[in-house]
Design an enzyme around this catalytic site. Structure first.
Site, PDB file in Angstrom:
ATOM      1  N   GLY A 192     -11.956 -17.283 -32.719  1.00 25.88           N
ATOM      2  CA  GLY A 192     -12.977 -16.311 -32.349  1.00 25.88           C
ATOM      3  C   GLY A 192     -13.978 -16.938 -31.402  1.00 25.88           C
ATOM      4  O   GLY A 192     -14.106 -18.160 -31.343  1.00 25.88           O
TER       5      GLY A 192
ATOM      6  N   GLN B 179     -22.063 -18.066 -27.148  1.00 33.69           N
ATOM      7  CA  GLN B 179     -21.457 -19.400 -27.040  1.00 33.69           C
ATOM      8  C   GLN B 179     -21.149 -19.777 -25.597  1.00 33.69           C
ATOM      9  O   GLN B 179     -20.932 -20.947 -25.293  1.00 33.69           O
ATOM     10  CB  GLN B 179     -20.160 -19.469 -27.862  1.00 33.69           C
ATOM     11  CG  GLN B 179     -20.392 -19.443 -29.358  1.00 33.69           C
ATOM     12  CD  GLN B 179     -19.088 -19.538 -30.109  1.00 33.69           C
ATOM     13  OE1 GLN B 179     -18.431 -18.539 -30.361  1.00 33.69           O
ATOM     14  NE2 GLN B 179     -18.677 -20.752 -30.449  1.00 33.69           N
TER      15      GLN B 179
ATOM     16  N   CYS C 200     -16.045 -24.463 -35.677  1.00 33.03           N
ATOM     17  CA  CYS C 200     -16.617 -23.632 -34.610  1.00 33.03           C
ATOM     18  C   CYS C 200     -16.424 -24.351 -33.280  1.00 33.03           C
ATOM     19  O   CYS C 200     -16.617 -25.573 -33.217  1.00 33.03           O
ATOM     20  CB  CYS C 200     -18.109 -23.431 -34.890  1.00 33.03           C
ATOM     21  SG  CYS C 200     -18.961 -22.473 -33.624  1.00 33.03           S
ATOM     22  N   LEU C 201     -16.077 -23.607 -32.259  1.00 36.27           N
ATOM     23  CA  LEU C 201     -15.888 -24.226 -30.936  1.00 36.27           C
ATOM     24  C   LEU C 201     -17.192 -24.829 -30.412  1.00 36.27           C
ATOM     25  O   LEU C 201     -17.162 -25.692 -29.541  1.00 36.27           O
ATOM     26  CB  LEU C 201     -15.336 -23.191 -29.937  1.00 36.27           C
ATOM     27  CG  LEU C 201     -13.921 -22.677 -30.237  1.00 36.27           C
ATOM     28  CD1 LEU C 201     -13.544 -21.553 -29.283  1.00 36.27           C
ATOM     29  CD2 LEU C 201     -12.896 -23.800 -30.168  1.00 36.27           C
TER      30      LEU C 201
ATOM     31  N   HIS D 149     -18.424 -15.018 -39.245  1.00 36.05           N
ATOM     32  CA  HIS D 149     -18.806 -16.186 -38.438  1.00 36.05           C
ATOM     33  C   HIS D 149     -19.260 -15.767 -37.033  1.00 36.05           C
ATOM     34  O   HIS D 149     -20.300 -16.215 -36.552  1.00 36.05           O
ATOM     35  CB  HIS D 149     -17.600 -17.142 -38.370  1.00 36.05           C
ATOM     36  CG  HIS D 149     -17.808 -18.358 -37.521  1.00 36.05           C
ATOM     37  ND1 HIS D 149     -17.806 -19.637 -38.029  1.00 36.05           N
ATOM     38  CD2 HIS D 149     -18.009 -18.497 -36.184  1.00 36.05           C
ATOM     39  CE1 HIS D 149     -18.017 -20.496 -37.038  1.00 36.05           C
ATOM     40  NE2 HIS D 149     -18.137 -19.831 -35.902  1.00 36.05           N
ATOM     41  N   GLU D 150     -18.480 -14.888 -36.409  1.00 38.57           N
ATOM     42  CA  GLU D 150     -18.807 -14.489 -35.021  1.00 38.57           C
ATOM     43  C   GLU D 150     -20.067 -13.622 -34.979  1.00 38.57           C
ATOM     44  O   GLU D 150     -20.895 -13.762 -34.070  1.00 38.57           O
ATOM     45  CB  GLU D 150     -17.624 -13.763 -34.369  1.00 38.57           C
ATOM     46  CG  GLU D 150     -16.354 -14.589 -34.239  1.00 38.57           C
ATOM     47  CD  GLU D 150     -16.541 -15.965 -33.638  1.00 38.57           C
ATOM     48  OE1 GLU D 150     -17.434 -16.126 -32.770  1.00 38.57           O
ATOM     49  OE2 GLU D 150     -15.825 -16.891 -34.048  1.00 38.57           O
TER      50      GLU D 150
ATOM     51  N   HIS E 298     -23.143 -15.602 -35.032  1.00 46.43           N
ATOM     52  CA  HIS E 298     -23.527 -16.146 -33.716  1.00 46.43           C
ATOM     53  C   HIS E 298     -24.477 -15.192 -32.984  1.00 46.43           C
ATOM     54  O   HIS E 298     -25.363 -15.630 -32.252  1.00 46.43           O
ATOM     55  CB  HIS E 298     -22.291 -16.353 -32.832  1.00 46.43           C
ATOM     56  CG  HIS E 298     -21.589 -17.658 -33.031  1.00 46.43           C
ATOM     57  ND1 HIS E 298     -22.188 -18.869 -32.818  1.00 46.43           N
ATOM     58  CD2 HIS E 298     -20.309 -17.937 -33.408  1.00 46.43           C
ATOM     59  CE1 HIS E 298     -21.304 -19.846 -33.068  1.00 46.43           C
ATOM     60  NE2 HIS E 298     -20.166 -19.302 -33.431  1.00 46.43           N
TER      61      HIS E 298
HETATM   62 NI    NI Z   1     -18.404 -20.311 -33.926  1.00 41.17          NI
END
Ligand code: NI
Length: 167
Positions: free
Chosen positions: A46, A51, A89-90, A131-132, A135
């Site tokens: 995701g 981000q 997480c990226l 999670h997304e 953000h």
């Molecule tokens: Ni993330």
């Protein structure tokens, strides 16, 4: 389409609240296409617009059938149960943490043309929805966990656990 640079923990943009999308225009479509390309390139589950430095309520989530869901102005409208699991997480590369999330979640969102729809997620997909969407409110998974594990530590832990469960 273009790859966008993924911001990492410590960048102040990641802790800001994103604004709702009000124009479902060409710019939004470019953003969605770029997010998808960036997500595939990073091999993630995701990705949220903040981000890549865009403070708009837009996320991409990979569902159980490997489709990339485009969720604009998404909201969790109901959830059920609980799950504990490791999350990464990226924007926090190389680190993992145990995070409690609902087992199932229903999300209401808009598509790239502004049409409302609802989608259900279970397991990893429900985890990813939460999670997304976090953000979009400036939150990272690291706020929901007591300790962070490196990739090596996580691998060791998984090996121990799979060893323990053998008959
Ligand atoms: Ni993330």
């Amino acid at each position: 389409m273009a790859l966008r640079k993924i911001l990492t923990k410590g960048d102040p943009t990641l802790s800001k609240v994103s604004r709702p999308v009000i124009s479902f225009d060409h710019r939004l479509h470019i953003l969605l296409d770029d997010l998808k390309e960036t997500l595939v390139d990073a091999n993630g589950a995701g990705l949220a617009a903040p981000q890549v430095g865009i403070l708009r309520r837009v996320v991409i989530v990979v569902d159980g059938e490997e489709n990339m869901l485009e969720l604009i102005n998404p909201e969790v409208i109901s959830s059920e149960g609980e799950q504990d699991g490791f999350e990464g997480c990226l924007s926090v590369p190389g680190y993992w943490g145990m995070v409690k999330r609902p087992l199932k979640a229903r999300v209401r969102a808009q598509d790239r043309d502004g049409n409302f729809f609802e989608v259900d997620g279970e397991g990893i997909v429900a985890r990813c929805f939460c999670h997304e969407i976090d953000h979009l409110d400036g939150h990272l998974f690291t706020e929901h966990t007591d300790r962070l594990y490196t990739s090596e530590e996580l691998e060791e832990l998984m090996e121990q656990q799979s060893g323990e469960s053998k008959p």
